[in-house]
Write a protein that holds these residues in place. Sequence first.
Motif, mmCIF file in Angstrom:
data_model
loop_
_atom_site.group_PDB
_atom_site.id
_atom_site.type_symbol
_atom_site.label_atom_id
_atom_site.label_comp_id
_atom_site.label_asym_id
_atom_site.label_seq_id
_atom_site.Cartn_x
_atom_site.Cartn_y
_atom_site.Cartn_z
ATOM 1 N N THR A 1 -1.300 -4.585 -0.610
ATOM 2 C CA THR A 1 -0.024 -4.300 0.057
ATOM 3 C C THR A 1 0.075 -5.072 1.369
ATOM 4 O OG1 THR A 1 0.013 -2.091 -0.921
ATOM 5 C CG2 THR A 1 1.426 -2.465 0.990
ATOM 6 N N ILE A 2 -1.025 -5.073 2.118
ATOM 7 C CA ILE A 2 -1.026 -5.792 3.406
ATOM 8 C C ILE A 2 -0.835 -7.288 3.161
ATOM 9 C CG2 ILE A 2 -2.494 -6.462 5.338
ATOM 10 C CD1 ILE A 2 -3.619 -3.587 5.265
ATOM 11 N N THR A 3 -1.543 -7.827 2.138
ATOM 12 C CA THR A 3 -1.406 -9.250 1.825
ATOM 13 C C THR A 3 0.035 -9.574 1.410
ATOM 14 O OG1 THR A 3 -3.711 -9.298 1.115
ATOM 15 C CG2 THR A 3 -2.319 -11.105 0.399
ATOM 16 N N ASN A 4 0.607 -8.718 0.562
ATOM 17 C CA ASN A 4 2.001 -8.929 0.134
ATOM 18 C C ASN A 4 2.962 -8.832 1.305
ATOM 19 O OD1 ASN A 4 1.160 -9.272 -2.486
ATOM 20 N ND2 ASN A 4 1.598 -7.165 -3.107
ATOM 21 N N ALA B 1 -10.322 1.754 -4.992
ATOM 22 C CA ALA B 1 -8.985 1.436 -5.509
ATOM 23 C C ALA B 1 -7.935 1.555 -4.405
ATOM 24 C CB ALA B 1 -8.638 2.359 -6.680
ATOM 25 N N VAL B 2 -8.057 2.593 -3.590
ATOM 26 C CA VAL B 2 -7.106 2.766 -2.484
ATOM 27 C C VAL B 2 -7.235 1.612 -1.501
ATOM 28 C CG1 VAL B 2 -6.566 4.202 -0.491
ATOM 29 C CG2 VAL B 2 -6.904 5.264 -2.714
ATOM 30 N N LEU B 3 -8.478 1.221 -1.174
ATOM 31 C CA LEU B 3 -8.679 0.099 -0.250
ATOM 32 C C LEU B 3 -8.144 -1.201 -0.840
ATOM 33 C CD1 LEU B 3 -12.238 0.850 1.180
ATOM 34 C CD2 LEU B 3 -10.034 1.136 2.316
ATOM 35 N N ALA B 4 -8.364 -1.420 -2.135
ATOM 36 C CA ALA B 4 -7.849 -2.634 -2.781
ATOM 37 C C ALA B 4 -6.325 -2.630 -2.785
ATOM 38 C CB ALA B 4 -8.391 -2.740 -4.200
ATOM 39 N N GLU B 5 -5.745 -1.468 -3.055
ATOM 40 C CA GLU B 5 -4.279 -1.365 -3.052
ATOM 41 C C GLU B 5 -3.725 -1.627 -1.655
ATOM 42 O OE1 GLU B 5 -0.840 2.007 -3.755
ATOM 43 O OE2 GLU B 5 -2.813 2.334 -4.640
#
Length: 177
Positions: free
Chosen positions: A62-65, A54-58
């Motif tokens: 965030t990086i993509t955004n 979940a942390v990696l997906a978040e």
Amino acid sequence: MATDAHGAAHGAEQAAGMPQLDFSTWPNQIFWLLVALVLIHQLLTRVALPRIGAVLAERKGTITNDLAAAEELKQKAKQAEAAYTQALADARAEAARIVAEARAEIQADLDAATAKADAEISARAAESERRIAEIRASAMESVTEVAKDTAKEIVAALGGKADARSVTAAVNARLKG
């Protein structure tokens, strides 16, 4: 004897060496090893790894955004730069137009002032020439009168009598050349 048996058993345990290498306890150790590994596996797969995922997906989201926002801001910066460049070019063109108009206006004012000054100078020059002509005429008359008077006095001083007509004719002839 009991002490001997106890001492012998105690001595055997000491003689056996490390308890991990005692083959009689290996099945028990293997069982607890497998239980510990299964518990660790269950703990990791059910609790830790989903949290890490979940942390990696978040972070990835965030990086993509952030990258999308950076790209959008980059586009806005390019548009702002283009607008700034266009506004600067427009301002320069407007300034050049204003300068050209000001030059034309100043040149027109200068031409009008020059024409006025030339007319004024011409008028003053004509007035001055007229006055000089009057002064010359007046001076010529004065010179003529002085010459006549002087000629009469010279003739009278030399003992002659000069009439006004002959003195005027002689002075006029001499003044003409």
